[in-house]
Every structure is written in structure tokens, then in C-alpha cells.
Enzyme design. Structure first.
Site, PDB file in Angstrom:
ATOM      1  N   ARG A  69       0.884  -1.174   0.000  1.00 39.04           N
ATOM      2  CA  ARG A  69       0.000   0.000   0.000  1.00 39.04           C
ATOM      3  C   ARG A  69       0.916   1.215   0.000  1.00 39.04           C
ATOM      4  O   ARG A  69       1.739   1.376   0.910  1.00 39.04           O
ATOM      5  CB  ARG A  69      -0.900  -0.001   1.234  1.00 39.04           C
ATOM      6  CG  ARG A  69      -1.582   1.348   1.454  1.00 39.04           C
ATOM      7  CD  ARG A  69      -2.711   1.285   2.445  1.00 39.04           C
ATOM      8  NE  ARG A  69      -3.861   0.610   1.876  1.00 39.04           N
ATOM      9  CZ  ARG A  69      -5.084   0.623   2.416  1.00 39.04           C
ATOM     10  NH1 ARG A  69      -5.302   1.275   3.541  1.00 39.04           N
ATOM     11  NH2 ARG A  69      -6.086  -0.014   1.841  1.00 39.04           N
ATOM     12  N   HIS A  76      -7.463   1.048  -6.411  1.00 38.10           N
ATOM     13  CA  HIS A  76      -7.627   0.120  -5.274  1.00 38.10           C
ATOM     14  C   HIS A  76      -8.325  -1.145  -5.797  1.00 38.10           C
ATOM     15  O   HIS A  76      -9.447  -1.463  -5.412  1.00 38.10           O
ATOM     16  CB  HIS A  76      -8.470   0.811  -4.192  1.00 38.10           C
ATOM     17  CG  HIS A  76      -8.395   0.152  -2.842  1.00 38.10           C
ATOM     18  ND1 HIS A  76      -7.594  -0.942  -2.567  1.00 38.10           N
ATOM     19  CD2 HIS A  76      -9.042   0.440  -1.669  1.00 38.10           C
ATOM     20  CE1 HIS A  76      -7.751  -1.289  -1.294  1.00 38.10           C
ATOM     21  NE2 HIS A  76      -8.613  -0.476  -0.741  1.00 38.10           N
ATOM     22  N   GLN A 123      -9.998  -3.933  -3.440  1.00 39.58           N
ATOM     23  CA  GLN A 123     -11.274  -3.523  -2.853  1.00 39.58           C
ATOM     24  C   GLN A 123     -12.422  -3.840  -3.815  1.00 39.58           C
ATOM     25  O   GLN A 123     -13.490  -4.311  -3.404  1.00 39.58           O
ATOM     26  CB  GLN A 123     -11.254  -2.013  -2.566  1.00 39.58           C
ATOM     27  CG  GLN A 123     -12.564  -1.479  -2.049  1.00 39.58           C
ATOM     28  CD  GLN A 123     -12.896  -1.981  -0.656  1.00 39.58           C
ATOM     29  OE1 GLN A 123     -12.075  -1.896   0.238  1.00 39.58           O
ATOM     30  NE2 GLN A 123     -14.092  -2.507  -0.465  1.00 39.58           N
ATOM     31  N   ASP A 128     -17.424   7.060  -0.708  1.00 38.55           N
ATOM     32  CA  ASP A 128     -16.131   6.898  -0.029  1.00 38.55           C
ATOM     33  C   ASP A 128     -15.796   8.237   0.614  1.00 38.55           C
ATOM     34  O   ASP A 128     -16.454   9.261   0.337  1.00 38.55           O
ATOM     35  CB  ASP A 128     -15.056   6.472  -1.057  1.00 38.55           C
ATOM     36  CG  ASP A 128     -13.704   6.155  -0.411  1.00 38.55           C
ATOM     37  OD1 ASP A 128     -13.656   5.927   0.815  1.00 38.55           O
ATOM     38  OD2 ASP A 128     -12.691   6.135  -1.144  1.00 38.55           O
ATOM     39  N   CYS A 168     -16.257   1.380   1.001  1.00 40.19           N
ATOM     40  CA  CYS A 168     -15.079   0.544   1.291  1.00 40.19           C
ATOM     41  C   CYS A 168     -14.641   0.646   2.747  1.00 40.19           C
ATOM     42  O   CYS A 168     -13.951  -0.232   3.241  1.00 40.19           O
ATOM     43  CB  CYS A 168     -13.941   0.909   0.357  1.00 40.19           C
ATOM     44  SG  CYS A 168     -13.293   2.576   0.603  1.00 40.19           S
ATOM     45  N   ARG A 173     -13.474  -8.859   1.788  1.00 41.81           N
ATOM     46  CA  ARG A 173     -12.067  -8.585   1.458  1.00 41.81           C
ATOM     47  C   ARG A 173     -11.238  -9.869   1.627  1.00 41.81           C
ATOM     48  O   ARG A 173     -10.352 -10.146   0.826  1.00 41.81           O
ATOM     49  CB  ARG A 173     -11.509  -7.472   2.357  1.00 41.81           C
ATOM     50  CG  ARG A 173     -12.079  -6.081   2.104  1.00 41.81           C
ATOM     51  CD  ARG A 173     -11.716  -5.523   0.727  1.00 41.81           C
ATOM     52  NE  ARG A 173     -10.274  -5.437   0.487  1.00 41.81           N
ATOM     53  CZ  ARG A 173      -9.480  -4.443   0.885  1.00 41.81           C
ATOM     54  NH1 ARG A 173     -10.007  -3.413   1.512  1.00 41.81           N
ATOM     55  NH2 ARG A 173      -8.191  -4.450   0.618  1.00 41.81           N
TER      56      ARG A 173
END
Ligand code: CP
Ligand code: NVA
Length: 308
Positions: A108, A135, A138, A226, A265, A293
Site C-alpha cells: 500500500r 484500489h 477492494q 467513499d 469501502c 475482502r
């Protein structure tokens, strides 16, 4: 050839469909087992996943750790600040060393170019656990959640309200690969990446930008939100003011189809991008989305090792 997963297109639509079906099968097959117990076939037994975090994480960190354990392997989790990477060792040298010591690397980070450099110098799979650009892991979990809740992807109308960020870029990319449509409600100046939009449109997806939230969500099957301030971004009052008309609240949800679902998310900011009545309400799938996830990341790992 080494399989890196920097964006969804590295796998392509067919492989993502196969990942989703694998994730569902594995999720169902291990119902009731303790979370740390390996799946019966332990398909990645003895494999070591190195994880590097240059930004905070709860879900990505825990889901990949549990995912590799359930596949029979183990993980090493590192914050870049406690690595030599954080003291100036190059990304290339880090990639070469970790490739000799581990079987895959999940990172990340901020600049997407950094993960490209890591992958370019690694001889083991490199997986994107979020960059400023995208991402993808996700979104595999999000698609899994939709399918699990009886929403087949082709033709689905997915509405996004808020900032045109990394998560939205990967949703747009997924639209082209999995043949659904994206209706983006965001203020001017906060559009998602144009290259992702162009690629999705070229693949036949309808990706439409709206400056009015009500228009964006009209008759949608899914509404997604988000944070308005992603990691690494400065908080700015002007941006918060511009985003406020794109908050997901009960009035917004009423414009969508009556069986529409809400995704986020996480982490969420109640009272900003979403109201508590929505995220904690009956149309919200955010806890399944978070749990997924694990199951999605297992399939990403299996794909990276050529098992899917
Ligand atoms: N959704 C997500 O990636 O969560 P974390 O930042 O907690 O990993
Ligand atoms: N857009 C958010 C996602 C967090 C999982 C961020 O980059 O901070």
C-alpha cells in the site's frame, strides 16, 4: 511470466469472473470454521506473503493476513517507516531482496509509479493494496458482495457520489471489464482519471458524469460512497463544501431502485459522505463488503500464483 496485480486489467474480465466464482465457492466451503484455520486443500501451503504499508490500514492488512493463512501460507507485515525503505533504500533494491526471501509482495503506497517500479524489479507477484491511483483488491470484494446479494454485474447501474478517487477509478475500470455502467455524481474539479473512463467506454460500458446528485442516482441498482479526503490529501473546507450536495442520505437513496444497495469501502465518516441512517440501514452491505475482502483477496492471491 510473473503475474502482478497492479490494476484489474492485469487480470482481465474472464480472470476476474473466475476469481469471483472461486471466492464464493471457498467462502461457502469453509463456513463455521475458525478464521485462522487453513482451507482443506491449503493451495498456498508454505508460501510467504510480504506486506508493506506506507499508509494506514485495517481491512487490507487483516484481510490479506487472514487470506494467506487460510490458503495455508504465512505473512510478514511491515510498515515502511520501520524498514530500510523508509530510510532511503531504493524501491528496486527492496523488490530484489523481497523476491529472494518471499513468494509475493503486497504494498500500500502513494504514487502508483512506485508500485510499478516495485513490480518491474520483482521476480515474484506484486499486489496493489491501494495507491493514489487505484484500489483493485477492494473492487474484487465489492463485485463479490454484489453477486452474493443477487446483483449480476452485466448491465448493472452503479452510481458513485463524491470524490473522483482511487476507489472510483477501479470501479470505472471494473465497469469496462465486467460490462456494467457507472453514473458518477461529483462536483467539477473532482472527476476520476480520464484514462480509466476512456478505457471503460471503449470496452462498451456507459460511464456518465453528473453535476447533480439526484440525476446521478436516479434508478440506480447500487450507490457507492467513499471518504471525501483520501489518505495523503489535505483537509480543505472548500472541498468539503463542494462535496456536501453529494452526500448519500435518505432522500438520495429514495431516488434509486427500491431494492438498491449501498456500498462503502470504509473507513466511513458519518455525517459527511454518508448519513448514519444509510450506512447503518437495511440497504447497506458494508459489513459483508468488509468481510469479503478476505475471500476476494484469497482469489487474487490464487490468481497471482497461476491457480486461477
Ligand atoms: N477499505 C480499505 O482498504 O480499508 P483499510 O484502509 O482499512 O485497509
Ligand atoms: N479513498 C480512500 C480509500 C481508503 C480505503 C483513501 O485512499 O484513503
Amino acid at each position: 511470466m510473473t503475474r502482478h496485480f497492479l490494476n484489474l486489467s492485469d487480470a482481465g474480465g474472464d480472470a476476474i469472473a473466475a476469481m469471483l466464482s472461486d471466492a464464493l465457492d471457498r467462502k461457502n466451503a469453509r463456513k463455521g470454521l475458525p478464521k485462522g484455520r487453513a482451507d482443506k486443500d491449503a493451495p498456498l501451503a508454505d508460501h510467504v506473503l510480504a506486506m508493506i504499508f506506507e499508509k494506514s490500514s485495517t481491512r487490507t492488512r487483516v484481510s490479506f493476513d487472514i487470506a494467506i493463512r487460510q490458503l495455508g501460507g504465512t505473512s510478514i507485515v511491515m510498515d515502511s517507516g520501520s524498514m530500510q525503505l523508509g530510510r532511503g533504500e531504493t524501491v528496486a533494491d527492496t523488490a530484489k531482496v523481497l523476491s529472494r526471501m518471499c513468494d509475493a509482495v503486497m504494498i500500500r503506497t502513494d504514487d502508483h509509479e512506485k508500485i510499478e517500479e516495485l513490480a518491474g524489479n520483482a521476480s515474484v507477484p506484486v499486489i496493489n493494496g491501494l495507491t493514489d491511483l487505484s484500489h483493485p483488491c477492494q473492487i474484487v470484494a465489492d463485485l463479490l458482495t454484489l453477486i452474493e446479494h443477487g446483483k449480476p454485474l452485466p448491465g448493472l447501474e452503479v452510481a458513485w457520489l463524491g470524490d473522483g478517487n482511487n476507489v472510483l477509478n477501479s470501479i470505472v475500470e471494473a465497469a469496462g471489464l465486467m460490462k456494467f455502467n457507472v453514473r458518477i455524481g461529483c462536483p467539477e474539479g473532482y472527476d476520476p482519471d480520464q484514462e480509466f473512463i476512456a478505457a471503460a467506454q471503449a470496452a462498451g460500458a456507459n460511464v456518465t458524469l453528473y453535476r447533480d446528485a439526484m440525476e446521478a442516482v436516479a434508478d440506480a441498482d447500487v450507490i457507492v460512497a467513499d471518504t471525501w479526503v483520501s489518505m495523503g490529501q489535505a483537509h480543505a473546507d472548500a472541498k468539503m463544501d463542494a462535496m456536501m450536495p453529494f452526500q448519500v442520505n435518505d432522500v438520495i437513496m429514495e431516488q434509486a431502485k427500491s431494492d438498491a444497495v449501498f456500498l462503502h469501502c470504509l473507513p466511513a465518516h458519518r455525517g459527511e459522505e454518508v448519513m448514519p441512517s444509510v450506512i447503518d440501514g437495511s440497504q447497506s452491505l458494508v459489513w459483508d463488503e468488509a468481510e469479503n475482502r478476505i475471500h476476494a483477496q484469497k482469489s487474487v492471491l490464487r490468481w497471482a500464483f497461476g491457480q486461477i
